[in-house]
Design a protein around this motif. Structure first.
Motif, PDB file in Angstrom:
ATOM      1  N   LYS A 114       7.461  -5.928   7.446  1.00 23.04           N
ATOM      2  CA  LYS A 114       7.057  -5.848   6.041  1.00 23.04           C
ATOM      3  C   LYS A 114       7.212  -7.178   5.300  1.00 23.04           C
ATOM      4  O   LYS A 114       6.787  -7.302   4.156  1.00 23.04           O
ATOM      5  CB  LYS A 114       7.860  -4.764   5.323  1.00 23.04           C
ATOM      6  N   ARG A 144       5.972   6.110  11.852  1.00 27.38           N
ATOM      7  CA  ARG A 144       5.323   5.813  10.566  1.00 27.38           C
ATOM      8  C   ARG A 144       4.023   5.044  10.780  1.00 27.38           C
ATOM      9  O   ARG A 144       3.679   4.156  10.004  1.00 27.38           O
ATOM     10  CB  ARG A 144       6.288   5.023   9.690  1.00 27.38           C
ATOM     11  N   ASP A 146       0.859   5.759  10.436  1.00 29.01           N
ATOM     12  CA  ASP A 146      -0.177   5.814   9.388  1.00 29.01           C
ATOM     13  C   ASP A 146       0.168   4.887   8.229  1.00 29.01           C
ATOM     14  O   ASP A 146      -0.704   4.223   7.668  1.00 29.01           O
ATOM     15  CB  ASP A 146      -0.376   7.254   8.901  1.00 29.01           C
ATOM     16  N   GLN A 147       1.476   4.829   7.876  1.00 31.14           N
ATOM     17  CA  GLN A 147       1.910   3.922   6.796  1.00 31.14           C
ATOM     18  C   GLN A 147       1.743   2.464   7.211  1.00 31.14           C
ATOM     19  O   GLN A 147       1.273   1.628   6.436  1.00 31.14           O
ATOM     20  CB  GLN A 147       3.372   4.175   6.448  1.00 31.14           C
ATOM     21  N   MET A 148       2.155   2.158   8.430  1.00 33.27           N
ATOM     22  CA  MET A 148       2.061   0.782   8.916  1.00 33.27           C
ATOM     23  C   MET A 148       0.613   0.315   9.029  1.00 33.27           C
ATOM     24  O   MET A 148       0.289  -0.838   8.768  1.00 33.27           O
ATOM     25  CB  MET A 148       2.748   0.658  10.282  1.00 33.27           C
ATOM     26  N   SER A 150      -1.828   1.004   7.130  1.00 39.37           N
ATOM     27  CA  SER A 150      -2.393   0.675   5.826  1.00 39.37           C
ATOM     28  C   SER A 150      -1.529  -0.320   5.061  1.00 39.37           C
ATOM     29  O   SER A 150      -1.707  -0.505   3.860  1.00 39.37           O
ATOM     30  CB  SER A 150      -2.597   1.953   4.990  1.00 39.37           C
ATOM     31  N   HIS A 151      -0.592  -0.960   5.760  1.00 38.42           N
ATOM     32  CA  HIS A 151       0.277  -1.966   5.141  1.00 38.42           C
ATOM     33  C   HIS A 151      -0.326  -3.348   5.368  1.00 38.42           C
ATOM     34  O   HIS A 151      -0.860  -3.646   6.441  1.00 38.42           O
ATOM     35  CB  HIS A 151       1.678  -1.896   5.749  1.00 38.42           C
ATOM     36  N   CYS A 155      -0.529  -3.688   9.456  1.00 34.46           N
ATOM     37  CA  CYS A 155      -1.809  -3.564  10.168  1.00 34.46           C
ATOM     38  C   CYS A 155      -1.976  -4.677  11.198  1.00 34.46           C
ATOM     39  O   CYS A 155      -2.563  -4.483  12.261  1.00 34.46           O
ATOM     40  CB  CYS A 155      -2.976  -3.556   9.184  1.00 34.46           C
ATOM     41  N   GLN A 176      -1.277   9.515  15.870  1.00 40.41           N
ATOM     42  CA  GLN A 176      -0.977   9.576  14.421  1.00 40.41           C
ATOM     43  C   GLN A 176      -2.066   8.906  13.608  1.00 40.41           C
ATOM     44  O   GLN A 176      -2.525   9.446  12.601  1.00 40.41           O
ATOM     45  CB  GLN A 176       0.345   8.859  14.143  1.00 40.41           C
ATOM     46  N   LYS A 183      -9.413   8.227   5.899  1.00 40.75           N
ATOM     47  CA  LYS A 183      -8.530   7.561   4.928  1.00 40.75           C
ATOM     48  C   LYS A 183      -8.313   6.094   5.299  1.00 40.75           C
ATOM     49  O   LYS A 183      -8.405   5.203   4.452  1.00 40.75           O
ATOM     50  CB  LYS A 183      -7.186   8.293   4.871  1.00 40.75           C
ATOM     51  N   ASP A 187      -9.518   2.111   3.752  1.00 35.47           N
ATOM     52  CA  ASP A 187      -8.368   1.336   3.281  1.00 35.47           C
ATOM     53  C   ASP A 187      -8.613  -0.157   3.541  1.00 35.47           C
ATOM     54  O   ASP A 187      -9.143  -0.526   4.591  1.00 35.47           O
ATOM     55  CB  ASP A 187      -7.106   1.798   4.011  1.00 35.47           C
ATOM     56  N   GLY A 190      -6.233  -0.695   6.620  1.00 36.53           N
ATOM     57  CA  GLY A 190      -6.392   0.280   7.698  1.00 36.53           C
ATOM     58  C   GLY A 190      -7.703   0.167   8.432  1.00 36.53           C
ATOM     59  O   GLY A 190      -7.790   0.461   9.627  1.00 36.53           O
TER      60      GLY A 190
END
Length: 292
Positions: A114, A144, A146-148, A150-151, A155, A176, A183, A187, A190
């Motif tokens: 991050k 995580r 899906d979160q990663m 779209s980060h 990504c 996942q 979505k 993004d 994403g």
């Protein structure tokens, strides 16, 4: 010497002299700065000298430098200049020293991903180490994904994993991600992950993405980010590794775009007059074959 390394002009002087120095002279410089090498690694000017030493020194000297980073790797990785030194170390060090560096990242790998600086270190780790040695990165992301995906930095890590690891090793992560194709396709970050799966994923992964795009081609084709995914679907199903097995999916995508000839608002008509959709139509033309 350590004081000179911290000075902008002094740093440039040392780097130039190290290029032409003999082994004994290089050894003298290294011995002088070794006690301060971890501190210098995080310094704007000093980090450049440390990188130069890592580039030109002997394997034994390189090991002596990297040993000084013990307990400091994670802290250096999230610093603007320290991250460059750790990347260089991953690039020039043998597997045992790479493993030591990676071991220090394990407990803070998500924070590192991050970080605007740390993510480059994790990318270099994936690029330089054997796929089995970066399992700790895969495992950290799996819960995580899906979160990663779209980060802004996460990504990039997933893209590097797709490039360097076998898809079977990433199965849990990919499952996942593929639950949220629409979505992620829309993004700003994403969409790069979905396009990378179309390039590096297994046949069934690509099929799932193309089928999903066929179901929503009008909306996805007019979206700034997702339109690139639809374009990639045509490319992957025509010239990609699994193109032979994705012919029917490509044809279904084309039919979905064409819609009913009698419909004045068919998807292709909507896309032709759209700032992003027009490129999707061009891709359809470029990658269509024969009767298509």
């Amino acid at each position: 010497v350590a004081e000179l390394a911290r000075d902008a002009e002094g740093s440039r002087f040392l780097q130039a002299k190290l290029e032409t120095a003999n082994t004994a002279e290089r050894n003298d410089v290294l011995e002088a700065i070794l006690p301060d090498v971890a501190t210098l690694a995080g310094d704007a000017s000093g980090s450049a000298v440390v990188q130069k030493l890592l580039d030109i020194c002997t394997p034994e000297q390189r090991k002596a430098i990297v040993e000084q980073f013990r307990g400091e790797v994670l802290k250096l990785s999230i610093k603007m200049y320290g991250c460059r030194v750790i990347q260089k170390a991953f690039q020039v060090c043998p597997p045992d020293l790479q493993a030591m560096l990676a071991g220090e990242l394990k407990n803070g790998v998500i924070d590192c991903i991050k970080s605007m600086h740390g993510n480059h270190v994790v990318q270099k780790c994936i690029e330089q180490m054997p796929p089995d040695s970066v399992s700790f990165v895969v495992e950290a992301i799996e819960g995580r994904a899906d979160q990663m995906a779209s980060h802004i930095y996460g990504c990039r890590i997933i893209q590097r994993l797709l490039e360097h690891c076998a898809p079977r090793r990433l199965e849990k992560m990919l499952d996942q991600i593929l639950r949220g194709i629409n979505k992620l396709a829309t993004d700003p970050y994403g969409n790069y992950v979905i396009r990378h799966i179309l390039e590096h994923g297994k046949e069934e992964h690509k099929r799932k993405i193309i089928e999903e795009c066929s179901r929503n081609v009008q909306d996805l084709g007019r979206d700034k980010h997702a339109s690139n995914v639809v374009e990639k679907c045509f490319e992957a199903s025509t010239t990609g590794e699994h193109a032979t097995f994705l012919k029917s999916e490509r044809q279904a995508l084309i039919l979905a775009m064409l819609g009913d000839k009698a419909d004045p608002n068919s998807p292709i008509i909507q896309l032709l007059d759209d700032r992003y959709g027009k490129y999707v139509v061009q891709s359809m033309v470029d990658y269509s074959r024969g009767q298509e």
